[in-house]
Every structure is written in C-alpha cells, then in structure tokens.
Scaffold this motif. Sequence first.
Motif, PDB file in Angstrom:
ATOM      1  N   PRO A 188      -5.129  -8.372   1.109  1.00  0.00           N
ATOM      2  CA  PRO A 188      -5.192  -7.086   1.811  1.00  0.00           C
ATOM      3  C   PRO A 188      -5.296  -7.263   3.320  1.00  0.00           C
ATOM      4  CG  PRO A 188      -7.285  -7.555   0.714  1.00  0.00           C
ATOM      5  CD  PRO A 188      -6.314  -8.604   0.259  1.00  0.00           C
ATOM      6  N   VAL A 189      -4.575  -6.458   4.046  1.00  0.00           N
ATOM      7  CA  VAL A 189      -4.591  -6.461   5.507  1.00  0.00           C
ATOM      8  C   VAL A 189      -5.601  -5.419   5.985  1.00  0.00           C
ATOM      9  CG1 VAL A 189      -3.232  -5.944   7.578  1.00  0.00           C
ATOM     10  CG2 VAL A 189      -2.230  -7.301   5.729  1.00  0.00           C
ATOM     11  N   ARG A 190      -6.377  -5.784   6.980  1.00  0.00           N
ATOM     12  CA  ARG A 190      -7.394  -4.882   7.529  1.00  0.00           C
ATOM     13  C   ARG A 190      -6.740  -3.610   8.071  1.00  0.00           C
ATOM     14  NH1 ARG A 190     -10.302  -4.816  12.686  1.00  0.00           N
ATOM     15  NH2 ARG A 190     -12.423  -4.035  12.371  1.00  0.00           N
ATOM     16  N   HIS A 191      -7.327  -2.472   7.762  1.00  0.00           N
ATOM     17  CA  HIS A 191      -6.876  -1.144   8.190  1.00  0.00           C
ATOM     18  C   HIS A 191      -5.590  -0.689   7.498  1.00  0.00           C
ATOM     19  CE1 HIS A 191     -10.040  -0.951  11.056  1.00  0.00           C
ATOM     20  NE2 HIS A 191      -9.541  -1.846  11.881  1.00  0.00           N
ATOM     21  N   ALA A 192      -5.097  -1.461   6.533  1.00  0.00           N
ATOM     22  CA  ALA A 192      -3.927  -1.016   5.773  1.00  0.00           C
ATOM     23  C   ALA A 192      -4.415  -0.216   4.576  1.00  0.00           C
ATOM     24  CB  ALA A 192      -3.099  -2.214   5.326  1.00  0.00           C
ATOM     25  N   GLU A 193      -4.462   1.117   4.739  1.00  0.00           N
ATOM     26  CA  GLU A 193      -4.940   2.018   3.691  1.00  0.00           C
ATOM     27  C   GLU A 193      -3.789   2.931   3.275  1.00  0.00           C
ATOM     28  OE1 GLU A 193      -8.439   4.088   4.881  1.00  0.00           O
ATOM     29  OE2 GLU A 193      -9.439   2.283   5.618  1.00  0.00           O
ATOM     30  N   PRO A 194      -3.010   2.509   2.271  1.00  0.00           N
ATOM     31  CA  PRO A 194      -1.807   3.257   1.877  1.00  0.00           C
ATOM     32  C   PRO A 194      -2.116   4.404   0.939  1.00  0.00           C
ATOM     33  CG  PRO A 194      -1.995   1.280   0.571  1.00  0.00           C
ATOM     34  CD  PRO A 194      -3.158   1.260   1.515  1.00  0.00           C
ATOM     35  N   PHE A 195      -2.958   5.321   1.370  1.00  0.00           N
ATOM     36  CA  PHE A 195      -3.419   6.388   0.484  1.00  0.00           C
ATOM     37  C   PHE A 195      -2.217   7.139  -0.078  1.00  0.00           C
ATOM     38  CE2 PHE A 195      -5.091  10.400  -0.883  1.00  0.00           C
ATOM     39  CZ  PHE A 195      -6.320  10.078  -1.413  1.00  0.00           C
ATOM     40  N   GLY A 196      -2.247   7.366  -1.398  1.00  0.00           N
ATOM     41  CA  GLY A 196      -1.157   8.048  -2.070  1.00  0.00           C
ATOM     42  C   GLY A 196      -0.095   7.110  -2.598  1.00  0.00           C
ATOM     43  N   MET A 197      -0.197   5.802  -2.286  1.00  0.00           N
ATOM     44  CA  MET A 197       0.816   4.840  -2.717  1.00  0.00           C
ATOM     45  C   MET A 197       0.251   3.680  -3.527  1.00  0.00           C
ATOM     46  SD  MET A 197       3.209   4.392   0.678  1.00  0.00           S
ATOM     47  CE  MET A 197       4.466   3.469  -0.227  1.00  0.00           C
ATOM     48  N   ASP A 213      -3.519   0.742  -3.812  1.00  0.00           N
ATOM     49  CA  ASP A 213      -4.935   0.519  -3.511  1.00  0.00           C
ATOM     50  C   ASP A 213      -5.138  -0.295  -2.247  1.00  0.00           C
ATOM     51  OD1 ASP A 213      -6.048   1.807  -5.889  1.00  0.00           O
ATOM     52  OD2 ASP A 213      -5.111   0.172  -6.998  1.00  0.00           O
ATOM     53  N   GLY A 214      -4.096  -0.930  -1.758  1.00  0.00           N
ATOM     54  CA  GLY A 214      -4.154  -1.717  -0.534  1.00  0.00           C
ATOM     55  C   GLY A 214      -2.767  -2.230  -0.220  1.00  0.00           C
ATOM     56  N   TRP A 215      -2.664  -2.984   0.893  1.00  0.00           N
ATOM     57  CA  TRP A 215      -1.353  -3.507   1.279  1.00  0.00           C
ATOM     58  C   TRP A 215      -1.509  -4.895   1.888  1.00  0.00           C
ATOM     59  CZ3 TRP A 215       2.161   0.111  -0.223  1.00  0.00           C
ATOM     60  CH2 TRP A 215       3.515  -0.250  -0.117  1.00  0.00           C
ATOM     61  N   GLY A 216      -0.597  -5.788   1.514  1.00  0.00           N
ATOM     62  CA  GLY A 216      -0.550  -7.117   2.089  1.00  0.00           C
ATOM     63  C   GLY A 216       0.615  -7.227   3.053  1.00  0.00           C
ATOM     64  N   LEU A 217       1.302  -8.363   3.037  1.00  0.00           N
ATOM     65  CA  LEU A 217       2.452  -8.581   3.908  1.00  0.00           C
ATOM     66  C   LEU A 217       3.725  -8.424   3.080  1.00  0.00           C
ATOM     67  CD1 LEU A 217       1.177 -11.655   5.965  1.00  0.00           C
ATOM     68  CD2 LEU A 217       0.975  -9.208   6.495  1.00  0.00           C
ATOM     69  N   GLY A 218       4.198  -7.181   2.982  1.00  0.00           N
ATOM     70  CA  GLY A 218       5.388  -6.882   2.188  1.00  0.00           C
ATOM     71  C   GLY A 218       5.106  -6.542   0.748  1.00  0.00           C
ATOM     72  N   LEU A 219       3.856  -6.526   0.351  1.00  0.00           N
ATOM     73  CA  LEU A 219       3.479  -6.238  -1.030  1.00  0.00           C
ATOM     74  C   LEU A 219       2.368  -5.198  -1.083  1.00  0.00           C
ATOM     75  CD1 LEU A 219       3.478  -9.840  -2.535  1.00  0.00           C
ATOM     76  CD2 LEU A 219       4.896  -7.940  -3.336  1.00  0.00           C
ATOM     77  N   ALA A 220       2.519  -4.233  -1.995  1.00  0.00           N
ATOM     78  CA  ALA A 220       1.447  -3.299  -2.296  1.00  0.00           C
ATOM     79  C   ALA A 220       0.464  -3.972  -3.241  1.00  0.00           C
ATOM     80  CB  ALA A 220       2.015  -2.038  -2.937  1.00  0.00           C
ATOM     81  N   LEU A 221      -0.806  -3.548  -3.181  1.00  0.00           N
ATOM     82  CA  LEU A 221      -1.861  -4.118  -4.011  1.00  0.00           C
ATOM     83  C   LEU A 221      -2.388  -3.057  -4.968  1.00  0.00           C
ATOM     84  CD1 LEU A 221      -3.878  -5.963  -1.200  1.00  0.00           C
ATOM     85  CD2 LEU A 221      -1.815  -6.728  -2.376  1.00  0.00           C
ATOM     86  N   PHE A 222      -2.584  -3.450  -6.217  1.00  0.00           N
ATOM     87  CA  PHE A 222      -3.063  -2.545  -7.263  1.00  0.00           C
ATOM     88  C   PHE A 222      -4.199  -3.216  -8.027  1.00  0.00           C
ATOM     89  CE2 PHE A 222       1.474  -2.046  -6.587  1.00  0.00           C
ATOM     90  CZ  PHE A 222       1.624  -0.671  -6.373  1.00  0.00           C
ATOM     91  N   VAL A 229      -0.778  -3.859 -17.278  1.00  0.00           N
ATOM     92  CA  VAL A 229      -0.198  -3.754 -15.940  1.00  0.00           C
ATOM     93  C   VAL A 229      -0.958  -2.713 -15.117  1.00  0.00           C
ATOM     94  CG1 VAL A 229       1.501  -2.036 -16.703  1.00  0.00           C
ATOM     95  CG2 VAL A 229       1.983  -3.454 -14.700  1.00  0.00           C
ATOM     96  N   ALA A 230      -1.063  -2.948 -13.813  1.00  0.00           N
ATOM     97  CA  ALA A 230      -1.804  -2.036 -12.933  1.00  0.00           C
ATOM     98  C   ALA A 230      -0.854  -1.081 -12.227  1.00  0.00           C
ATOM     99  CB  ALA A 230      -2.595  -2.832 -11.900  1.00  0.00           C
ATOM    100  N   ASP A 231      -1.344   0.116 -11.956  1.00  0.00           N
ATOM    101  CA  ASP A 231      -0.602   1.111 -11.200  1.00  0.00           C
ATOM    102  C   ASP A 231      -1.598   1.918 -10.389  1.00  0.00           C
ATOM    103  OD1 ASP A 231       1.847   2.284 -10.458  1.00  0.00           O
ATOM    104  OD2 ASP A 231       1.569   3.944 -11.844  1.00  0.00           O
ATOM    105  N   TYR A 232      -1.088   2.691  -9.428  1.00  0.00           N
ATOM    106  CA  TYR A 232      -1.959   3.512  -8.589  1.00  0.00           C
ATOM    107  C   TYR A 232      -2.132   4.891  -9.210  1.00  0.00           C
ATOM    108  CZ  TYR A 232      -3.653   6.119  -4.533  1.00  0.00           C
ATOM    109  OH  TYR A 232      -4.399   6.905  -3.683  1.00  0.00           O
ATOM    110  N   ASP A 233      -3.365   5.386  -9.221  1.00  0.00           N
ATOM    111  CA  ASP A 233      -3.647   6.716  -9.753  1.00  0.00           C
ATOM    112  C   ASP A 233      -4.564   7.458  -8.796  1.00  0.00           C
ATOM    113  OD1 ASP A 233      -4.068   8.985 -11.217  1.00  0.00           O
ATOM    114  OD2 ASP A 233      -5.231   8.030 -12.802  1.00  0.00           O
ATOM    115  N   GLY A 234      -3.968   8.178  -7.852  1.00  0.00           N
ATOM    116  CA  GLY A 234      -4.760   8.927  -6.889  1.00  0.00           C
ATOM    117  C   GLY A 234      -5.490  10.106  -7.503  1.00  0.00           C
ATOM    118  N   MET A 235      -5.012  10.594  -8.648  1.00  0.00           N
ATOM    119  CA  MET A 235      -5.631  11.769  -9.267  1.00  0.00           C
ATOM    120  C   MET A 235      -7.014  11.462  -9.838  1.00  0.00           C
ATOM    121  SD  MET A 235      -3.360  14.149  -8.832  1.00  0.00           S
ATOM    122  CE  MET A 235      -3.852  15.449  -9.969  1.00  0.00           C
ATOM    123  N   SER A 236      -7.279  10.201 -10.151  1.00  0.00           N
ATOM    124  CA  SER A 236      -8.548   9.851 -10.801  1.00  0.00           C
ATOM    125  C   SER A 236      -9.745  10.070  -9.887  1.00  0.00           C
ATOM    126  CB  SER A 236      -8.519   8.391 -11.266  1.00  0.00           C
ATOM    127  OG  SER A 236      -8.390   7.516 -10.162  1.00  0.00           O
ATOM    128  N   GLY A 237      -9.527  10.097  -8.578  1.00  0.00           N
ATOM    129  CA  GLY A 237     -10.645  10.253  -7.652  1.00  0.00           C
ATOM    130  C   GLY A 237     -10.936  11.698  -7.257  1.00  0.00           C
TER     131      GLY A 237
END
Length: 423
Positions: free
Chosen positions: A242-251, A253-262, A320-328
């Motif tokens: 995870p990159v600091r301050h990379a908060e991809p809300f709605g997409m 749980d985090g972001w690296g260098l070219g990769l989303a994190l779940f 497999v992991a996925d993002y679920d913004g509705m759960s919060g």
Amino acid sequence: MDTDRISTRLATLTREHLVPGAQLAVHHEGRTWTHEVGLAADAAVPIGSITKTFTAAVAMALVSDGDLELDAPLSDHLPGVAAGELTLRHLLSHTGGLPSDPEDVRTTSLRHHVRQALRELHPLHEPGAGFSYSNIGYSLIGHLIEVTTGMSWSEAVEAVLLRPLGVRARFITSPDADVVAGHAVNAATGRVVPVTQSLTPVDAPAGALAVSAADLVAFGRMLGGAAPHIMSPEDLALMREPVRHAEPFGMADGWGLGLALFQRDGVRWVGHDGTADGTSCHLRINPADGTSVALTTNGSSGWGLWRELVPELVDAGLPVADYDGMSGLHHRIAPPPDCTGRFRNGDVEYAVRAVDRERLALTVDGEPFADLSLFDGLVFAMRDSDTGDTNQTGRFLRDPGDGGIRWIQIGGRLARRQAAKVS
C-alpha cells in the motif's frame, strides 16, 4: 475447488445478466482451470483499465534495470515537461493529483498529448497528498516508457512483457485488431446491442489491450511471483504494497504501484478491474499462495455478474477478495446543506442538488447519473439512474482547514468544489 458448481453458476449468471459471453480462468493449488460461456478460450476481450497494470509492470521492469527512478522528478527523465514535483511513484499509485482525462484531445501523439494536458489541466491536490484515479497519469507513464526505451508504448509492452510472458495480446487501437465485440446491455428492456471500441491512441497505455482470461491468469501468476521474472523481487513486492495516502474509496481497500489491494479474512489480494466499450473484466491475485483468478465478459452488465460470482467462488472453495463499500454503511443521515453544488475533475463537471430532506441527485456533465443516500462519515450509496443498481458508494470530503465540503469522490476520482456562479 468445486469446478462443476462454478461452471453451472457462471452459465446461470451470464444468462441472468444478459452477457453474450464470458471467460473464467483460475490458477489454484498448482493447476490452471478455464471455463467459457459463449466465447472461445483464446478470444481476445478488451480489458480496459487492467491495461494499466501491464503498463505499470513495464515501468517497474525499467526501474529494476536502473533506467527509471521511482522518486526522481519526472523532469529528470523528460526534460522540458512541466511536471512540478510529480514522480513515477505518484503516477503509478494515482497520488499525483492529476484529473482523470482531458476532454479535448487534439493530437494523436502521446508526447504532445501529455505535455498539453500538463499545461492545461488544473491539479486536484499536491502530489502525494491524496488519491484520484487518473487515465492521463498512465498516458504520461506510457510517454515515459517511450522516451526511456526508444520504442513506442506498444512495442515496449510487447518486447519487455508480452513476449517473455508468452501472451499474444491485441491492441484495440490497431485498425486490424481481432478482438471480441463489446455489448451495451439494457437490463430493463432486455436489449443487447454490439458497440465498437472508441479508445484513442493517446489513451492506449491506460486501456488499449485485449487478451483472454487465460492470458490474464498467466500475467497474474507473474505478479504473484512466478516466472518470467522481468523485475527484481523487491520491485515486484513494491507493486503489491500500500502507498501512503492512496485511499481509493469506492474502488478498492488500498492501492500499490499499478495494483489495487483487496482484503478477505486478513489475506491481501491484489489486482485490477477494467471496463472498455461494452466489456467488463476482473483480475485477482493472492501472492501468498500463487492463486490467480480472471473473468472477462463482453457485456456492459459484466460488472454485476462479477459481483454475484465472487461469493459463489468463495462458497466453491476459492476465497477470492473483492471490494464491498456497502458493508460499511450503517446510519442514514440528512445531507448537510454544503453537499450541494458543482464539483470538477478536469473537464468533467459533477453537480449535486437536493431532491428532498433525505436524498440528493447527481448529474455528470448535465446528464442524470445517480440518486445519493447519505450515511455517517459523508459516505453515500448510489442508485444508478440507468440501471437502478445500488452496489456502488462514494463520499464527500471536508477541507481540513475550514471544515467545509471541498471534494466529492466517485469511482476513486476526486472532483473539487467550484465557486458558485455569479448572476
């Protein structure tokens, strides 16, 4: 892993979502399994923004070779480019403060395109201070790759990545590209209409590749640590951190260098999603055990198919992991008055108005986009104006100085509040 159950559910979901064709590929516990519905196994499906991860992998290979530096100012590599404090790390992680796209593309030259955009687009925030998903940022990485290698972006992707990987990709900006047609799906009317790809050559590094699900799994295995090794293990690990301050809300749980994190059950998965014209594609990788999962679909409703397929995969023994913004979302609140107004990301305008005491309406460039229901933390659920889907979320963000609402974030993209027009 219960492959019979997965095959049956994929066929059912493909029919229910009116998707003409889908490919699913899985590498798990040392073997690769594929299943197709309505598409050949080797058909090349436009993968949209998953292309960004291919572009990122090429850039990181150049970092490993010492040809590029993650934290050097871009002007070190691109003399004469007015990029301020922007670095390759900022671009790869969408933390550069760049808007998503310029609306007025006046050139077919990647060099001219990115230089014009940097002169004319207004930054959303200082580099490194936040996350806003940016296509133009990846066009800039593509230009950086061209300058560094002396090849076109497509030639560099072919030489550095695709050939070692053994993947025969197609580039949809090529006039003779043999790719699967996408389809616009209207669930309300049951209408399914073929559409053509409209991506311009200057946007190619952000979304021009077409591959099969099996090709995506091969790429995913490489990102998980399998051969071929086109970059150092340390740089590959950086892509997944995870990159600091990379908060991809709605997409994600985090972001690296070219990769989303779940995240799922304390396990970090990485990957990317992509939509082209009438397609929806998804890639997930678990670096801890080498699992790689890819779904390609040639219908605009493929995103909904994926969201329903993920829990089926989990029940079938593939967590497999996925993002679920509705759960919060927990406590519904009345919208504060300063939620309304106009917000801008580059040339795109988001306008929010009150419908009643509980609901807001969002338009994008004057067109109805979604109804918004607000919850704690200024997070909102979105009811899509076209499809009625309610599985996406966004949020408003306050200025840390004066406390007023300064930004809206939708699909990972930030839009900054605009001053009210004086009549």
